[in-house]
Design a protein around this motif. Structure first.
Motif, PDB file in Angstrom:
ATOM      1  N   MET A   1      39.153  11.999  -2.038  1.00 50.76           N
ATOM      2  CA  MET A   1      39.255  12.583  -3.386  1.00 50.76           C
ATOM      3  C   MET A   1      38.171  13.498  -4.027  1.00 50.76           C
ATOM      4  N   GLU A   2      36.985  13.230  -3.773  1.00 47.32           N
ATOM      5  CA  GLU A   2      35.541  13.931  -4.039  1.00 47.32           C
ATOM      6  C   GLU A   2      35.914  15.167  -3.485  1.00 47.32           C
ATOM      7  N   ASP A   3      36.381  15.494  -2.253  1.00 47.12           N
ATOM      8  CA  ASP A   3      36.407  16.696  -1.559  1.00 47.12           C
ATOM      9  C   ASP A   3      37.431  17.400  -2.284  1.00 47.12           C
ATOM     10  N   LEU A   4      38.530  16.827  -2.763  1.00 44.43           N
ATOM     11  CA  LEU A   4      39.703  17.739  -3.377  1.00 44.43           C
ATOM     12  C   LEU A   4      39.138  18.143  -4.862  1.00 44.43           C
ATOM     13  N   SER A  74      42.342  14.599 -13.405  1.00 44.77           N
ATOM     14  CA  SER A  74      43.786  14.424 -13.395  1.00 44.77           C
ATOM     15  C   SER A  74      44.698  15.597 -12.763  1.00 44.77           C
ATOM     16  N   MET A  75      44.085  16.442 -12.613  1.00 44.60           N
ATOM     17  CA  MET A  75      44.808  17.605 -11.507  1.00 44.60           C
ATOM     18  C   MET A  75      44.723  17.201 -10.123  1.00 44.60           C
ATOM     19  N   ALA A  76      43.621  16.535  -9.761  1.00 47.95           N
ATOM     20  CA  ALA A  76      43.394  16.079  -8.259  1.00 47.95           C
ATOM     21  C   ALA A  76      44.195  14.716  -8.178  1.00 47.95           C
ATOM     22  N   ASP A  77      44.250  13.956  -9.205  1.00 44.29           N
ATOM     23  CA  ASP A  77      45.077  12.743  -8.848  1.00 44.29           C
ATOM     24  C   ASP A  77      46.622  13.290  -8.737  1.00 44.29           C
ATOM     25  N   TYR A  78      46.995  14.234  -9.598  1.00 46.85           N
ATOM     26  CA  TYR A  78      48.526  14.664  -9.279  1.00 46.85           C
ATOM     27  C   TYR A  78      48.743  15.404  -7.916  1.00 46.85           C
ATOM     28  N   ILE A  79      47.722  16.273  -7.739  1.00 48.98           N
ATOM     29  CA  ILE A  79      47.843  16.873  -6.274  1.00 48.98           C
ATOM     30  C   ILE A  79      47.993  15.571  -5.207  1.00 48.98           C
ATOM     31  N   ALA A  80      46.899  14.804  -5.218  1.00 43.99           N
ATOM     32  CA  ALA A  80      46.920  13.699  -4.150  1.00 43.99           C
ATOM     33  C   ALA A  80      48.098  12.989  -4.261  1.00 43.99           C
TER      34      ALA A  80
END
Lengths: 85, 210
Positions: A1-4, A74-80
């Motif tokens: 997640m940190e990379d994203l 929140s963007m990263a969460d949505y993408i993941a």
């Protein structure tokens, strides 16, 4: 997640031409609009394009957009969540 | 008959050089491209205006030419927001940015229209950026001519002065196309002050050909 999250920071800085901002300056949980990065409505449209172009994800309605684009996190969460599907 | 205004200050930006009132303000290196040179000018003017980085090239050019002529003008202390106007012109309209936008939509298999580029596909957006930055709300118009037309612009601005619609006006030429650029802007005022150049086409031609 940190990379994203870090990847998103770089992509957003490039897409929105935030030349005075470095990735480490961005708090991933800070609001993207209003205080935080101080983005405007055109930036919001550009983020929608970024999500589709870089991740193949479409934002279906305004209500979900508000939640997705509230912060980098929140963007990263949505993408993941949606890239898995 | 229109009254004649006076030119308080003028700027010229072309060939990696910025001139203010006939004197060199900044000269870039010959190898600098426009992006490098205009960023150097932005830094030298010591401006903090983050939307600058998002603007298209013509808006950056017009805004920096305006910053030069307004920097010591104290114009906002003399006139209200609606007493100051902007009358600009060029020959290529927004063609340079129109072409950039077209690049984002021409391939149907890679179709990602950029909203941030699209908003600059009108020439008068440069006026909008100048007005937003300087809180100017007076008359404004953008004309397209084959080449710079000082007779028309001076007549038009002097008529705005004589009709009482404006007391001061940022006017001139902002052209950017295919990497070639030139801005020639001046600040005209309806009221006379000491040692000002008269706002006539003849005087404009003299300083434009500096």
């Amino acid at each position: 997640m940190e990379d994203l999250v870090n990847q998103l920071k770089v992509q957003i800085i490039k897409a929105l031409k935030l030349e005075d901002v470095k990735p480490e300056d961005i708090n991933p949980t800070a609001p993207l609009f209003g205080d935080g990065l101080g983005l405007d409505s055109i930036d919001a449209l550009e983020l929608i394009v970024l999500l589709e172009k870089e991740y193949g994800l479409r934002v279906e309605n305004a209500a979900s957009a508000k939640k997705i684009f509230s912060s980098i996190k929140s963007m990263a969460d949505y993408i993941a969540e949606h890239k898995k599907a | 008959m229109s009254s004649i205004g006076f030119i308080k200050s003028y700027s010229i930006i072309r060939n990696n050089q910025a001139i203010l009132n006939g004197e060199e303000f900044l000269k870039g290196a010959p190898e600098d491209d426009f992006a490098t040179f205009i960023r150097s000018l932005y830094k030298k003017l010591e401006i903090t205006h983050s939307p600058f980085y998002k603007m298209d090239d013509m808006c950056k050019l017009g805004l920096m030419a305006t910053e030069l002529i307004l920097k010591d003008s104290a114009i906002k202390e003399k006139y209200t927001d609606t007493e100051i106007g902007v009358v600009l012109s060029n020959s290529s309209s927004s063609l340079h940015t129109d072409a950039s936008y077209y690049e984002t939509v021409k391939d149907k298999s890679n179709y990602f229209p950029s909203p941030a580029v699209f908003v600059y596909t009108l020439p008068n957006i440069v006026i909008g950026e100048i007005c937003i930055r300087n809180k100017i709300k007076g008359e404004n118009t953008f004309f397209i001519f084959e080449e710079y037309n000082p007779e028309f612009i001076t007549d038009y601005v002097n008529n705005l002065f004589s009709s009482g619609k404006l007391k001061s006006c940022i006017a001139g030429w902002v052209e950017f196309c295919e990497g070639k650029y030139e801005a020639f802007l001046y600040l005209a005022e309806a009221a006379q002050a000491e040692n000002l150049i008269t706002h006539t086409a003849e005087q404009i031609k003299k300083i434009y050909n500096f």
